[in-house]
Enzyme design. Structure first.
Site, mmCIF file in Angstrom:
data_model
loop_
_atom_site.group_PDB
_atom_site.id
_atom_site.type_symbol
_atom_site.label_atom_id
_atom_site.label_comp_id
_atom_site.label_asym_id
_atom_site.label_seq_id
_atom_site.Cartn_x
_atom_site.Cartn_y
_atom_site.Cartn_z
ATOM 1 C CG HIS A 162 -17.251 -0.621 5.315
ATOM 2 N ND1 HIS A 162 -17.659 -1.852 4.825
ATOM 3 C CD2 HIS A 162 -18.290 -0.144 6.045
ATOM 4 C CE1 HIS A 162 -18.903 -2.097 5.227
ATOM 5 N NE2 HIS A 162 -19.309 -1.079 5.983
ATOM 6 C CB SER B 60 15.346 1.198 4.715
ATOM 7 O OG SER B 60 15.938 0.999 3.457
ATOM 8 C CE LYS C 56 10.826 2.159 3.950
ATOM 9 N NZ LYS C 56 9.411 1.899 3.839
ATOM 10 C CD GLU D 124 6.189 -4.334 8.441
ATOM 11 O OE1 GLU D 124 6.331 -4.808 7.304
ATOM 12 O OE2 GLU D 124 6.911 -3.422 8.886
#
Ligand code: ARG
Length: 482
Positions: free
Chosen positions: A165, A286, A292, A299
């Site tokens: 979980h 970024s 970043k 992704e």
């Protein structure tokens, strides 16, 4: 009979039956050349095998066969050299090549299509194409699985939290977690080879749907083309796209596995987790936020899993409700599977190179495993070994966890007195049971997370990979052209 090669009148191969021209939009809409030209070399391979079989059966003369084969080989050279001009009006790869053959060698070229139809031809081509594609993917998958084993091996004793979980559950070895993926991808490799084996029967000679009156030898073309046998039923052979669905399902499951791994890498590389850092070569920055480092590849691969599953679903829906045998709907079978092959191939390549550059932050993983009461089950197990029924032990440890939560401490930092107030069965030796290494080391059941067990898994994997290496050689990935 497809016979009209008269350039001046019509380019169509079925000209005889028609007097009117094809609507321009119909021509564009009906054409599959932009997609199926990827099977050009397989189409020629199939034609060469078909022509020599026709000659062996005295359906073509030696000279005719020679002329046809030389013509096809010259066309193949032009295709490889990217000199071949594809024509949308000729609809698909089969008619483009056949039309060009006849343009070059004259009407004899028209004899190639004796005892054949585009229906058995397209199914043959696609099987040949998929066979080669799946051999390339098997090799990529092999490399990727080897990288997984390497990373597990070089971080064997790193402890991290195991989750259920997405809540801290029990500590596990990072290597154990990675080897879980090894098992998943090994099943993918197995599924891939099963799909290949099931697909590997020749439809050639089924012709349009019913077979042919010509005295052909289907076994001959099948073995020339590396098939294990011939499809038993001519109607099934031209209607069946199970083999494409099989592959798409294999690819979908494989991409889902990559997607789950990606999701974990994305989480683990976040500031909050800090378990791993991805190599700069496989991350991006970024344009506005200088600090970043984004896990774009993970992704994107997670995203592309959706696309591959979509291709699978699309073909399932295309096939649903189609009567036997060939229907033009089936022309839609190739684009999705080609796209899936490209996606899977590239995703695996990216993953293999990314894995070798991943940095594992063992301290952060250990810290995270120390918080979250990941040793609570072990305290309950301890009480059970002292004779307390497990359910009762569970309740006792729950009460101890509640005390820890209110005091902001961990189970192992409770004093023996505090523990004995809740259960007198707890004695001094408990401390030895609650350290992370003891907790992990205790899980010695087969397939468990104890270092010895994980080592066994790794040893098994290395043996498995080396026995596969004997079958998987780079030669498999060489071009089909000869
Ligand atoms: N381009 C077609 C396809 O991919 C080839 C088979 C065409 N057969 C036919 N009867 N129209 O499905």
């Amino acid at each position: 009979m497809e016979k009209d090669f008269d350039q001046a009148t019509s380019k169509r191969m079925w000209g005889g039956r028609f007097s009117g021209d094809t609507d321009a939009l119909v021509e564009v809409f009906g054409s599959s050349i932009e997609v199926d030209k990827r099977m050009a070399l397989e189409d020629i391979e199939g034609s060469l095998a078909h022509a020599s079989m026709l000659m062996a059966q005295n359906i073509l003369s030696e000279q005719e066969c020679d002329l046809i084969c030389k013509g096809l080989q010259a066309i193949r050279d032009d295709i490889i050299a990217e000199r071949f001009v594809w024509n949308t009006a000729l609809e698909d790869v089969h008619m483009n090549i056949e039309h060009e053959l006849t343009r070059r060698i004259g009407p004899i070229g028209g004899k190639l299509h004796t005892a054949r139809s585009r229906n058995d031809q397209v199914s043959t081509d696609l099987r040949l194409w998929l066979r080669r594609a799946s051999e390339r993917i098997a090799l990529e998958l092999y490399t990727f699985r080897s990288e997984l084993v390497k990373i597990a091996q070089s971080h064997l004793n790193v402890v991290m939290p195991g989750y259920t979980h997405l809540q801290v559950a029990q500590p596990v070895l990072f290597s154990h977690h990675i080897m879980a993926y090894y098992s998943m991808f090994s099943r993918d490799a197995e599924r891939l080879s099963q799909a290949q084996k099931r697909m590997n029967v020749s439809p050639l000679g089924s012709c349009a749907l019913a077979g042919t009156g010509f005295n052909i030898d289907r076994g001959e073309t099948a073995s020339k083309l590396g098939f294990d046998g011939v499809a038993m039923n001519s109607m099934d052979a031209v209607s069946d796209r199970d083999f494409v669905l099989d592959y798409l399902s294999v690819f979908s499951i494989l991409m889902i596995h990559l997607s789950r791994l990606s999701e974990e890498f994305i989480l683990w590389s976040s500031q909050e987790f800090g378990f791993i850092s991805l190599p700069d070569s496989h991350a991006t920055g970024s344009s506005i936020m200088p600090q970043k480092k984004n896990p774009d590849m993970c992704e994107l691969i997670r995203g592309k899993a959706g696309r591959v599953c979509g291709n699978f679903m699309a073909l399932l829906m295309t096939m649903k409700g189609l009567p036997l045998s060939y229907n033009k709907d089936m022309q839609e079978d190739k684009e999705g599977v080609f796209d899936a092959v490209d996606t899977v191939e590239m995703s695996l390549q990216i993953y293999s190179s990314m894995l070798s550059g991943i940095k594992v932050n063992a301290d952060r993983m250990r810290q995270a495993a120390e918080s979250g009461f990941s040793n609570a089950t072990d305290l309950a197990d301890y009480l059970s070994t002292k004779g307390m029924p497990f359910r009762e032990a569970h309740e006792v440890v729950g009460r101890l966890v509640a005390i820890c939560l209110s005091e902001g401490i961990t189970l192992e930092s409770l004093s023996i007195q505090q523990m004995q107030e809740v259960s007198p069965l707890i004695e001094d030796d408990i401390k030895d049971y609650l350290t992370l290494d003891a907790v992990v080391g205790a899980r010695r059941s087969a397939g468990g997370t104890a270092p010895k067990e994980v080592k066994n898994q790794i040893a098994f994997a290395i043996k498995e990979l080396s026995s596969e290496a004997e079958i998987l050689t780079p030669a498999q990935t060489q071009s089909f052209v000869h």
